[in-house]
Design a protein around this motif. Structure first.
Motif, PDB file in Angstrom:
ATOM      1  N   ASP A   4       3.927 -14.100  -3.518  1.00  0.00           N
ATOM      2  CA  ASP A   4       4.185 -13.866  -2.100  1.00  0.00           C
ATOM      3  C   ASP A   4       3.183 -12.826  -1.599  1.00  0.00           C
ATOM      4  OD1 ASP A   4       5.243 -14.121   0.343  1.00  0.00           O
ATOM      5  OD2 ASP A   4       7.160 -13.193  -0.094  1.00  0.00           O
ATOM      6  N   ALA A   5       1.947 -13.224  -1.619  1.00  0.00           N
ATOM      7  CA  ALA A   5       0.842 -12.308  -1.354  1.00  0.00           C
ATOM      8  C   ALA A   5      -0.182 -13.036  -0.511  1.00  0.00           C
ATOM      9  CB  ALA A   5       0.209 -11.860  -2.665  1.00  0.00           C
ATOM     10  N   LYS A   6      -0.827 -12.278   0.332  1.00  0.00           N
ATOM     11  CA  LYS A   6      -1.796 -12.921   1.216  1.00  0.00           C
ATOM     12  C   LYS A   6      -3.152 -12.235   1.117  1.00  0.00           C
ATOM     13  CE  LYS A   6      -0.251 -10.229   5.204  1.00  0.00           C
ATOM     14  NZ  LYS A   6       0.615 -10.240   6.386  1.00  0.00           N
ATOM     15  N   LEU A   7      -4.179 -13.011   1.370  1.00  0.00           N
ATOM     16  CA  LEU A   7      -5.515 -12.449   1.510  1.00  0.00           C
ATOM     17  C   LEU A   7      -5.490 -11.395   2.580  1.00  0.00           C
ATOM     18  CD1 LEU A   7      -8.073 -15.384   1.674  1.00  0.00           C
ATOM     19  CD2 LEU A   7      -7.626 -13.811  -0.200  1.00  0.00           C
TER      20      LEU A   7
ATOM     21  N   ASP B  50       0.864  -1.167   0.000  1.00  0.00           N
ATOM     22  CA  ASP B  50       0.000   0.000   0.000  1.00  0.00           C
ATOM     23  C   ASP B  50       0.910   1.229   0.000  1.00  0.00           C
ATOM     24  OD1 ASP B  50      -3.075   0.848   1.276  1.00  0.00           O
ATOM     25  OD2 ASP B  50      -1.449   2.298   1.235  1.00  0.00           O
ATOM     26  N   PRO B  51       0.756   2.119  -0.984  1.00  0.00           N
ATOM     27  CA  PRO B  51       1.703   3.232  -1.083  1.00  0.00           C
ATOM     28  C   PRO B  51       1.662   4.175   0.113  1.00  0.00           C
ATOM     29  CG  PRO B  51      -0.085   3.505  -2.666  1.00  0.00           C
ATOM     30  CD  PRO B  51      -0.256   2.154  -2.052  1.00  0.00           C
ATOM     31  N   GLN B  52       0.620   4.072   0.949  1.00  0.00           N
ATOM     32  CA  GLN B  52       0.549   4.983   2.096  1.00  0.00           C
ATOM     33  C   GLN B  52       0.957   4.348   3.418  1.00  0.00           C
ATOM     34  OE1 GLN B  52      -2.707   5.606   0.097  1.00  0.00           O
ATOM     35  NE2 GLN B  52      -1.471   7.078  -0.994  1.00  0.00           N
ATOM     36  N   VAL B  53       1.302   3.069   3.430  1.00  0.00           N
ATOM     37  CA  VAL B  53       1.688   2.491   4.713  1.00  0.00           C
ATOM     38  C   VAL B  53       3.143   2.030   4.687  1.00  0.00           C
ATOM     39  CG1 VAL B  53      -0.703   1.801   5.178  1.00  0.00           C
ATOM     40  CG2 VAL B  53       0.948   0.104   4.367  1.00  0.00           C
ATOM     41  N   GLY B  54       3.728   1.919   5.868  1.00  0.00           N
ATOM     42  CA  GLY B  54       5.163   1.682   5.974  1.00  0.00           C
ATOM     43  C   GLY B  54       5.556   0.279   6.384  1.00  0.00           C
ATOM     44  N   TRP B  55       4.705  -0.685   6.131  1.00  0.00           N
ATOM     45  CA  TRP B  55       5.101  -2.063   6.385  1.00  0.00           C
ATOM     46  C   TRP B  55       4.649  -2.910   5.212  1.00  0.00           C
ATOM     47  CZ3 TRP B  55       1.195   0.552   8.755  1.00  0.00           C
ATOM     48  CH2 TRP B  55      -0.086   0.030   8.654  1.00  0.00           C
ATOM     49  N   ASP B  56       5.108  -4.152   5.236  1.00  0.00           N
ATOM     50  CA  ASP B  56       4.893  -5.104   4.159  1.00  0.00           C
ATOM     51  C   ASP B  56       3.457  -5.605   4.188  1.00  0.00           C
ATOM     52  OD1 ASP B  56       6.201  -6.488   2.146  1.00  0.00           O
ATOM     53  OD2 ASP B  56       6.790  -8.149   3.438  1.00  0.00           O
ATOM     54  N   THR B  57       2.633  -5.135   3.260  1.00  0.00           N
ATOM     55  CA  THR B  57       1.251  -5.603   3.303  1.00  0.00           C
ATOM     56  C   THR B  57       1.038  -6.843   2.440  1.00  0.00           C
ATOM     57  OG1 THR B  57       0.572  -4.138   1.502  1.00  0.00           O
ATOM     58  CG2 THR B  57       0.360  -3.280   3.744  1.00  0.00           C
ATOM     59  N   ASP B  58       1.975  -7.136   1.567  1.00  0.00           N
ATOM     60  CA  ASP B  58       1.905  -8.371   0.758  1.00  0.00           C
ATOM     61  C   ASP B  58       0.551  -8.550   0.100  1.00  0.00           C
ATOM     62  OD1 ASP B  58       4.502  -9.135   1.117  1.00  0.00           O
ATOM     63  OD2 ASP B  58       4.099 -10.624   2.664  1.00  0.00           O
ATOM     64  N   GLN B  59       0.089  -7.507  -0.555  1.00  0.00           N
ATOM     65  CA  GLN B  59      -1.180  -7.622  -1.276  1.00  0.00           C
ATOM     66  C   GLN B  59      -0.948  -8.247  -2.648  1.00  0.00           C
ATOM     67  OE1 GLN B  59      -1.988  -3.329   0.343  1.00  0.00           O
ATOM     68  NE2 GLN B  59      -3.802  -3.939  -0.774  1.00  0.00           N
ATOM     69  N   PHE B  60      -1.978  -8.799  -3.209  1.00  0.00           N
ATOM     70  CA  PHE B  60      -1.875  -9.279  -4.579  1.00  0.00           C
ATOM     71  C   PHE B  60      -1.697  -8.083  -5.500  1.00  0.00           C
ATOM     72  CE2 PHE B  60      -3.451 -12.922  -2.460  1.00  0.00           C
ATOM     73  CZ  PHE B  60      -2.952 -13.987  -3.187  1.00  0.00           C
ATOM     74  N   MET B  61      -0.884  -8.234  -6.509  1.00  0.00           N
ATOM     75  CA  MET B  61      -0.671  -7.131  -7.443  1.00  0.00           C
ATOM     76  C   MET B  61      -1.952  -6.934  -8.247  1.00  0.00           C
ATOM     77  SD  MET B  61       2.288  -6.649 -10.319  1.00  0.00           S
ATOM     78  CE  MET B  61       3.682  -6.494  -9.218  1.00  0.00           C
ATOM     79  N   MET B  62      -2.527  -5.731  -8.159  1.00  0.00           N
ATOM     80  CA  MET B  62      -3.800  -5.463  -8.824  1.00  0.00           C
ATOM     81  C   MET B  62      -3.699  -4.249  -9.737  1.00  0.00           C
ATOM     82  SD  MET B  62      -6.065  -7.716  -7.609  1.00  0.00           S
ATOM     83  CE  MET B  62      -6.562  -8.665  -6.141  1.00  0.00           C
ATOM     84  N   ASP B  63      -2.480  -3.733  -9.908  1.00  0.00           N
ATOM     85  CA  ASP B  63      -2.313  -2.523 -10.698  1.00  0.00           C
ATOM     86  C   ASP B  63      -1.728  -2.898 -12.063  1.00  0.00           C
ATOM     87  OD1 ASP B  63      -1.097  -0.241 -11.893  1.00  0.00           O
ATOM     88  OD2 ASP B  63      -1.089   0.772  -9.958  1.00  0.00           O
TER      89      ASP B  63
END
Lengths: 436, 436, 436, 436
Positions: D339-342, D301-314
């Motif tokens: 390397d992404a999590k729900l 997430d471009p606004q948070v400072g930790w590893d959110t490991d989201q699925f690439m959606m862009d």
């Protein structure tokens, strides 16, 4: 468990700045007067039960690391009571009169809310007894973020049942805080916010939050609890965006929903820096909005983007914080709560003492420095001088809202180009530093 | 200067998505209807005079790079008029009906304020003529940050003379905006903030700012200017902290000083991201506070910490923005101002056109996508379902502020553990993406 | 211009920590010995000509604010010489023996490179004379970022003519640095990087940069210049990505192109924090890679995302920096260059002195504290103990690369679960703080 | 557990962009050829066992939220095997041929390392059987961060016993990866770094890390494992500073210790953005250093400072990534590991499918767009033209290292001021966007 929890450690005493004893205060001298008030009354230190007695050292990538000798690996009621005894021994040895807690930290959650409440009552009765006449909660709160039912929020959950559940939990938490003689009650909305705007109705959630707060205010009054209600701003983590982002955002919410007279803020330094502000800025913002209620004394790592909740160890920072606290005339009925945890890798029992002593000494040193600055008067004079053009008749007129654009244009034409002085920032920094 | 400023470039036309012509619109078709309104009426595009005609390409480490053929290297009145002609040729060729300006962008500052005002009048008279019947300012504003007199602020300067000077400048800027038929007037407080709290009296400065705004409101009414007054939030740069940090901070200020009904906000996307929020968040925050007035359409670089003011080129971002704008029923009398500048290294005259065309097409594509999402209805339905437990009798009671903690506790005991559904964020993202 | 540039200011003297004189040193006592070396030899302070004599106070949103009495508003050769005299009076009054410069700061750019070189020669001849026997450049450098020709880079410009131009400029800058007795020569690649990868061939640009550095090394040797070549890492600003991002990135570049023995690094604290590292980290990274050459002593604002180049005023930070410098055995032939500027709003001539005095005192205090920590030995002992399991036979075998996975597995099975001690971070922080 | 783990879900098929079925591929068509290669061979997708089958939804402030029906609440060997069956049913239904694992994800840690190894062997034997002839590990790795023994690091722990333990664990993990036919082996040093420099000997720790890697290389060769060894850079979290900060830092380490030929990098997009770089930058940096080995496909997430490991959606991001992958000639023997999590709040079993399908479709769409851009040729031509002044005789001379400063100065004098063209960044962005 028989006997002392901290057998090798005696009451922590003040030994002064030259002491090399890491189990002694070098700067915090509880009874010493500074600017006409005892240090302990300026600082009103409080221990956070959760970090100190429930912190496991676990993190998103690792298992617990703390193996405190009094823990038996269970979350039983008996264990909860034993922990509470450890807490009071710790408070006593540290010479601190206040503590803070979440409902679920001190007593295990049951299968039903009735069972949870019964557990809480049992532990709270013990705490009441152990508190004696001297010790009181600085504040209590309900833990509305850990259980999976709260994953979408508590007061802002899209599920009505969760809204109701959190209301019931807050009701009980206010009651026990009141019963224990707590001076404040805190709301930290860790899950009140959103992860994505795509699936969120932010307006409806904020309305729900306001209704929730109104109900809490009504209940507090109904039962005669006179403690201050506090909102604790935090920008994010665990949610991407928390509704109580920072002091100004929280103030806007309180004003919009006409709650501004009923709440103050609990400013946490690490939350401040996560929101892009200095801790000093957030405290000042709360102060000039008339809502500075309490400080969660900790510190973040300036290079990382999550809440590290370190003990405040920076004397300069502590001095800035104390400058504001003194301007505010102190924090009572609020105080300084140590919302700080041992590093995960600090695993000796004595580390708990070392960290608190260093944190308390840092803030105490900040108080001494701030007093020195105020007594010296140089900074205050520098600021006064910068604004002295407003200490005039026209200045008073402007400040009273009686100078319209026509008048100001007339003056401008009459005066020509204004003279603008130096801001003397480096001089201010030199003065500030000389007190540290 | 004789003849065209942009001789090789003809009127930009809509050629549709398959066009390879970089001097044509592929997505922006002004007269086409989307959701019952013409694209040009949803978007109300405006050109920023300062970036487009006064941007030099200079940066803190480098000299100007733009060598536009019509510039003669002076800041004379004659040059100001020539630039104004270029501006209107540009608006005409782009097919855009609105423009925005600062007083000092369009006319040179004189030795005195009277001289500055006379210069401004002369240029404004020409602009009025060139505007004809179709073109109007989306908004005007006063430049209260460039001149060294404003180094400590304008309305918040510690020097009374500067406060007065800026009041005189705002008075004139509102007048000329009114004269030109402007629909809004903007305040961007680039220097209203602080560099250091050590030498600053933040409370006094904020009080001054409120008095200043009150005076502007009174003057606007006095002269019969019906345009909206807009505050443009920005967190920092050039100051370390600007008082209008973000939408919520600005709203708190407006509420505290009872100015909330008199002002709306001009949300800039790059300012949003600098404040730690998504642009979508800031727009939604303004919207649900009832103060969304205008959008400064640009974009920042997610990896840098200053205002890059790039043209918005991300279709996903533009789609999110348009979802909010549609929810708001459009922006009128506000619109989309291109507060965006060519990269310093883009030095061809045609680059000015390319950048604006790409920016307009991106937002137009966002509008098309948002309409597709709204017409598809899947996202809206997903959100509606998440909150449906509140679309009940008890939900209505809660939302009306009639459910107290006793009632909610009773329900909680009665119901037991609530069921909590999936947030379906990935599904929401899949749906969103399918429209792009 | 006749007489003194700083008429009211006499030579700055050491008056000790109790002095209230803002024009005296409280901590920097040049001739005093600390850990067997004079303070001036540990610190080797240098004044940055550009910030101190060419800094105008302009920023991206504002005009110059500094109106130094000796400036006549021109960029003439005569003005350049006058400024040079002011520089040497300043050095003398401050008691500093070193200065740093860019070619274009000290002499005006001409219409051709020959003219620029002639201007430079004339100013340099004067500087040589004014230097006398005591003062020398800590380093010189070429300004390869201000002129629009460098907008796409210098050594990495896609235009061959610009590559050649910058080579010619570096050639001359090395020559004059050599002529003036400079001890180092610096490369700061403000424009060596990219704004967008879409229009950039990063690999080709990096190859060009390596060729450029090779040519500089060859030329330095050819003319017998024995000074150290330094690269100054910075992550971004003005470019989005600079190729010399941080210490490790620069080291990788130097290793890849076999330049590692020919260059060291000039670590700037504000650049460090912009790259997401503490200044201490960057200095340590350079040190353990064997390439710590110089320190640009300044500081950034932890809440803003651009280079503020403030004077270092944090004693804790300065203590960390000095711990590394002492470990490195000092910095010679490098030193501490004040790459720091007055705040834009600090406009009194005396502010130049106040800022440098406060900055020098801060670093001097850091040296005193670091010496205290080293002499106390507690921190070093704490670290030594943490690693003592490696001060064993098997530890030595591992460190010599002689313990393979089979052996280590055997030992693991034999030993069972290893004991892991506390990291004692809070104790380390307590010890550190006690020295401040 | 009998029968299907995902009973309602059949094999996911390609249905094309117009499909509204959220359990179908709209862009990923495994057998379709793009630029002469099948999509599945360009993309080589892999499922991450840990996120998909061991992710609990727990976070630092909350308990697990996932209640997968096949989980029985234990960490038994039987449960491990059941999970493995679920994994292979998932791979089969998704049509994916590769998977990735940590040793401790797939089999429970025992009381001793022998017991852990025995557990691992038993689960691996089942996995081998279930793999059949088609499915293989993209990579395996050892989990050297979760157990408290690793709290100070594994290869960089100050405790020799921990160094040995991690060596034993890596030995076994390489063996089982080899046994299963894995194509790569990864090192992610989550705890290899520091929390504070005050208690750390960074140089000694880095030396240990190098020795550790050397031993792993030797062992790999000894047992005939031909897979690529990969280092996965990450700047921080859980440690404040990780030694493998980013691609350039890792490359510097590999070069310093002469390991550059033995390792490649596994670039993770979310790690890239946490280090202050775009994902595209990190991939390009690895590519031009010749060490691009694998991509961990996710997004932060471009606004948070930790590893959110989201699925690439862009889709734009995915297009940039694929431009680099195509330039690299693909990634084999590496691939794209999810390397992404729900999200924690996504709790339906179908969400696991939805997230993977959307992530795969996004990257597949990126491949299609990148191919379109490459076939169109406009971007490539724009870049070629920018550098064409180097496609000359003198350019070749410079690039061969044969142009010294004397020659370049001569040319500069001869040519005069160089012409510098526009960078055409907005045009490049317009072209890029047209393919999305």
């Amino acid at each position: 468990w028989e006997g002392d929890f901290f057998p090798g450690i005696t009451k922590i005493k003040y030994e002064g700045p030259t002491s090399k004893n890491h189990l002694a205060y070098k700067w915090y001298n509880a009874e010493e007067e500074i600017l006409g008030k005892k240090m302990k009354d300026w600082l009103r230190f409080s221990i956070a039960f959760w970090h100190t007695f429930r912190g496991t050292g676990g993190d998103p990538f690792g298992a617990p690391t703390k193996m405190w000798p009094w823990e038996d690996g269970t979350n039983s009621l008996a264990m909860a009571k034993r922990r509470m005894r450890a807490n009071f021994e710790f408070l006593d040895k540290l010479g601190v009169d206040r503590w803070c807690f979440h409902d679920r930290d001190i007593a295990p959650e049951g299968k039903t809310i009735e069972e949870s409440n019964a557990n809480l009552d049992e532990v709270v009765a013990l705490a009441k007894e152990l508190q004696g006449t001297r010790i009181r909660p600085l504040w209590g709160t309900a833990q509305l973020f850990f259980h999976p039912r709260y994953m979408h929020g508590a007061a802002t959950s899209p599920e009505l049942g969760v809204y109701a559940y959190s209301a019931a939990q807050v009701k009980k938490a206010i009651e026990v805080t009141h019963y224990l003689g707590g001076e404040n009650y805190v709301f930290w909305g860790g899950r009140e916010g959103y992860q994505s705007l795509l699936n969120t109705d932010m307006e409806r959630e904020l309305n729900h939050m306001a209704r929730f707060f109104e109900a809490a205010v009504a209940y507090k009054k109904k039962i005669g609890f006179n403690g201050t209600l506090l909102i604790e701003p935090k920008p994010q983590e665990p949610t991407k965006h928390q509704y109580d982002w920072d002091a100004a955002t929280s103030a806007n919410f309180l004003r919009k929903y006409k709650l501004i007279g009923e709440f103050k803020l609990n400013i946490e330094c690490n939350h401040a820096t996560l929101s892009g502000h200095s801790c000093h800025h957030e405290i000042e913002t709360a102060r000039i909005n008339g809502i500075l209620g309490n400080i969660d004394a900790n510190s973040g790592d300036p290079q990382v983007g999550w809440d590290t909740d370190q003990f405040m160890m920076d004397v300069g920072e502590a001095t800035l914080v104390m400058l504001s606290v003194i301007k505010n005339g102190g924090l009572a009925p609020g105080g300084f709560n140590f919302d700080a945890k041992l590093r995960r890798e600090s695993t000796d029992v004595e580390d708990i003492f070392i960290a608190h002593i260093a944190g308390m000494d840092t803030i105490a040193r900040g108080l001494r420095n701030a007093a020195k600055l105020i007594e010296g008067g140089l900074l205050e004079e520098l600021v006064r001088k910068r604004y002295e053009s407003f200490d005039t008749e026209l200045g008073a007129q402007i400040e009273a809202g009686k100078a319209d654009l026509d008048l100001l244009e007339k003056k401008t034409i009459q005066w020509g180009e204004p003279k603008v002085g130096s801001a003397k920032q480096e001089l201010a920094e030199m003065i500030f530093q000389s007190a540290i």
